[in-house]
Design a protein around this motif. Structure first.
Motif, short mmCIF file in Angstrom:
data_model
loop_
_atom_site.label_atom_id
_atom_site.label_comp_id
_atom_site.label_asym_id
_atom_site.label_seq_id
_atom_site.Cartn_x
_atom_site.Cartn_y
_atom_site.Cartn_z
N VAL A 303 0.86 -1.18 0.00
CA VAL A 303 0.00 0.00 0.00
C VAL A 303 0.90 1.24 0.00
N TYR A 304 0.66 2.11 -0.97
CA TYR A 304 1.46 3.33 -1.12
C TYR A 304 0.56 4.55 -1.11
N ARG A 305 1.16 5.67 -0.75
CA ARG A 305 0.46 6.95 -0.88
C ARG A 305 0.51 7.39 -2.34
N TYR A 306 -0.58 8.04 -2.78
CA TYR A 306 -0.64 8.49 -4.17
C TYR A 306 -1.19 9.90 -4.19
N ASN A 307 -0.44 10.83 -4.81
CA ASN A 307 -0.85 12.22 -4.90
C ASN A 307 -1.70 12.43 -6.15
N LEU A 308 -2.96 12.78 -5.93
CA LEU A 308 -3.88 12.96 -7.06
C LEU A 308 -3.54 14.20 -7.88
N GLU A 309 -2.95 15.21 -7.24
CA GLU A 309 -2.63 16.45 -7.95
C GLU A 309 -1.47 16.25 -8.91
N THR A 310 -0.41 15.57 -8.44
CA THR A 310 0.77 15.36 -9.28
C THR A 310 0.75 14.02 -9.99
N GLU A 311 -0.23 13.15 -9.63
CA GLU A 311 -0.36 11.82 -10.20
C GLU A 311 0.92 11.02 -10.04
N THR A 312 1.47 11.04 -8.82
CA THR A 312 2.70 10.31 -8.54
C THR A 312 2.53 9.43 -7.31
N ILE A 313 3.22 8.31 -7.34
CA ILE A 313 3.25 7.41 -6.19
C ILE A 313 4.25 7.93 -5.18
#
Length: 725
Positions: A303-313
């Motif tokens: 399980v990883y964090r994912y930034n919706l704004e930058t679309e990066t893991i």
């Protein structure tokens, strides 16, 4: 066996049998195994005080009778009634029966404590919608509607009102409950085509009145909301222009921003790769979610964090040190993560709340080593658990945190409690290069003093895995007195990237060697009769069965391929034509048609049929769209040309997964009749049907002119096409 004893308590509690002494006494039959589930849609109320489920009856639904769907019955073809359990009442109290008239309930949910949501197919004439006077008008004898039942007063409220539900009878997409708002107990959010578009509606559970809160487009197919019930995500699919668009809410205003604009092939490819990257939970940060993913270079799925704004893991949130993540359990209301699951030798769950984790480990240890405990739903006060194991076909329990009490609820297939099921064990052996391989052995309870015959059953996929639990195919084969061996060879999923990728390009080679080495280990340790071994499998397992017959003919007396691949170059060609977006995926796992042409041919059983000396059974469903029927036809023709000993049978109307009970029953019976000739050490059991009975008698006739079953499509509701009168 503590878990089996506890099942006995459950049987008494629900009135299924009159005593534990009757449990597991007679051999299991095919009919026992393919019974439709007795209960479904088991849901715990938000406060943990009530539980509801659908209980199957023996009566067919009006919809099934109208479609004359009598030869391929499934669980959804039977009428279900609604049961509600008051978890604060004594255990022996009869669950409340909810009367919904002639409605045919298909799923349940909760709008809040004491308010049950029911999704049903309704009979038009019984609800004030008579047949139209003009024969030119299409007539809808059934339609879909959702209702909320107040369990205290018995009042039933139709969402959108009866008129609104009727107006939506011909909509392409049925209404879907998106969120039950905890801060607005009298309201639920529903996505529905109430007008022309798939909009998001706030619907009163008391009056059924609807207010549109978000406008979709005619192409909108999905919505996602946050804990407060605010829409934050929307998916549009435009099939006419073959485009998919993903929209996100921008800030706190009403503006939507398109974050992705994909072709449908690109979108399909993203969905196919979804098991490598799935949005599994929300966080307190509106720009961040948690995803289940195996990033490039990572050894395991986590399980990883994912930034919706930058679309990066981003950073790793959770990972098991040895095994891949299997799934995530999240809170229905907040969307926040509650637990993660993985499989070592059996199912495991890790709760992030220490108190909940301690409770779960305690209840899991109570049922071990005979069964595993799967958390189905978790709320603040309680957990809904599903217990399963080789000798426990599936039972539901509730567990309350306050007093650590376990309460039996229902059994999925009560008939199996009367049968003699076989135990299974987890085993480990070493392949020829020293690699440790995990496997499962189902040991027959009906056996004499001699070593048992063996059925080697590699799993499909191949990037799947077997685990410790109830396996109906293994149980049936073991009931014949045959041991069943299920190895997780290299290429299987769950043991990390290195183990999985070790199987890439190794069809018929390293992956097959791992299976062979497991069989030789069983022979060397004296656990099986070396002269009575067959190999059988489904899908990739069917390929492995054919490859075993080709490469190690002295090891096997027979081989059974069900929907198996037989010609690797032809399979790659078909995949490239039918699913071009998956070409790279399959070439990485099977081989490149140009670069690896020689190896692909060498490892295609159909290309080397003249070398096969082992009797072969080929079974394949005529409606298989995963592995085409052509793969078995190619093998059949090659075996026939070579003068080989084989049998070939098509299962008419069956798909790849054999998820129709009749298709599954026919397949198991044919496998048994064929393998029995090579595995039995004495006379065949009196209850076994012969090959002739199964292929020539009227009730089991498998011929081309057999009536094809009518297809029923389920996407939240049955496909209710209008009937022209």
């Amino acid at each position: 066996m503590r878990a089996i004893q506890w099942i006995g308590i459950l049987v008494l509690a629900i009135g299924g049998l009159q005593g534990v002494a009757l449990a597991q006494m007679r051999p299991v039959t095919i009919n026992d195994l393919v019974q439709p589930e007795a209960v479904s849609s088991v849901v715990l109320s938000p406060d943990g005080g009530q539980l509801a489920y659908l209980e199957r009856t023996d009566e067919l639904t009006a919809l099934s009778r109208r479609r004359h769907k009598l030869n391929d019955l499934e669980a959804r073809d039977y009428l279900h009634r609604i049961r509600v359990v008051d978890l604060n009442a004594p255990e022996l109290d009869e669950p409340l029966l909810i009367d919904v008239g002639t409605d045919m309930p298909f799923w349940l949910s909760w709008a809040g404590p004491g308010r049950l949501i029911v999704g049903s197919v309704s009979v038009s004439v019984d609800n004030g919608h008579p047949r139209p006077t003009s024969r030119r008008q299409p007539y809808y004898p059934f339609y879909w509607r959702m209702a909320v039942i107040n369990l205290e007063t018995g009042q039933r409220t139709i969402l959108f009102g009866e008129r609104g539900a009727w107006e939506m009878r011909d909509r392409e997409r049925p209404g879907q409950i998106i969120h039950a708002l905890p801060d607005s107990p009298g309201t639920v959010l529903v996505a529905a085509q109430y007008r022309s578009a798939y909009d998001l509606w706030s619907v009163s559970t008391e009056t059924g009145e609807a207010r549109r809160v978000e406008a979709g487009r005619p192409t909108t197919v999905s919505w996602h909301v946050n804990e407060a019930g605010e829409a934050v995500f929307r998916l549009d699919l435009d099939e006419q222009h073959e485009r998919a668009a993903i929209f996100r809410r921008e800030g706190e205003g009403d503006r939507w921003r398109r974050t992705d604009n994909l072709t449908l092939d690109e979108f399909d490819d993203r969905l196919d790769r979804a098991r490598h990257s799935i949005w599994v939970a929300d966080t307190d940060d509106p720009d961040e979610v948690l995803v289940a993913v195996q990033p490039d270079g990572a050894e395991r799925r986590g399980v990883y964090r994912y930034n919706l704004e930058t679309e990066t893991i981003g950073d790793l949130f959770w990972e098991d040190p040895r095994y891949d993540l299997r799934s995530v359990i999240h809170d229905f209301y907040s969307g926040h993560i509650i637990a993660t699951t993985y499989v070592d030798d059996r199912f495991r769950a890790h709760f992030f709340d220490r108190r909940a984790d301690a409770h779960y480990r305690a209840v899991a240890s109570f049922f071990e080593p005979d069964a595993v405990v799967v958390p189905v739903q978790v709320v603040d006060a309680a957990m809904l658990l599903r217990v399963t194991g080789p000798q426990e076909p599936g039972s539901y329990y509730t567990y309350r945190f306050a007093d650590s009490s376990i309460r039996p609820i229902a059994v999925e297939n009560p008939i199996l409690l009367q049968t003699r099921l076989s135990p299974a064990t987890t085993e480990t052996y070493r392949a020829r290069d020293g690699q440790e391989i995990q496997a499962y052995l189902t040991r027959p309870v009906r056996r004499g003093t001699q070593r048992p015959a063996l059925v080697v059953m590699p799993h499909g996929g191949p990037e799947l895995r077997d685990d410790f639990g109830f396996d109906f195919v293994s149980q049936y084969l073991a009931s014949e007195g045959w041991m069943v061996f299920q190895p997780n060879f290299r290429g299987s999923f769950g043991y990390g990237r290195t183990f999985t990728e070790a199987g890439h390009g190794q069809w018929g080679r390293l992956m097959q060697d791992d299976i062979t080495d497991g069989v030789r280990w069983l022979i060397e340790t004296g656990q099986v009769d070396p002269d009575r071994i067959c190999i059988a499998g489904f899908s990739y397992g069917g390929y492995a069965a054919l490859a075993g017959a080709l490469k190690t003919p002295d090891l096997y007396r027979c081989a059974v391929s069900v929907a198996g691949v037989s010609d690797l170059p032809e399979m790659l060609r078909w995949e490239a034509e039918e699913h071009p977006e998956l070409t790279e995926y399959w070439q990485a796992r099977i081989g490149d048609p140009q670069r690896d042409a020689e190896a692909l041919i060498a490892n295609s059983p159909a290309r080397r049929a003249a070398e096969i000396r082992v009797p072969i059974l080929l079974l394949h469903g005529t409606q298989d769209v995963t592995v085409p029927l052509e793969q078995s036809e190619i093998m059949r023709d090659a075996l026939e040309a070579a003068g080989a000993n084989f049998r070939y049978q098509e299962i008419f109307g069956a798909n790849h997964d054999l998820d129709n009970p009749i298709s599954l029953a026919r397949t198991l019976a044919l496998m048994e009749a064929f393998m029995g000739d090579y595995l039995d050490s004495g006379p065949a059991p009196a209850d076994r049907m012969s090959w002739a009975d199964l292929t020539e008698r009227e009730q089991f006739r498998l011929v081309a002119d057999e009536p094809m079953p009518e297809e029923t499509t389920v996407s939240g509701a049955l496909d209710l096409m209008p009937v022209e009168e």
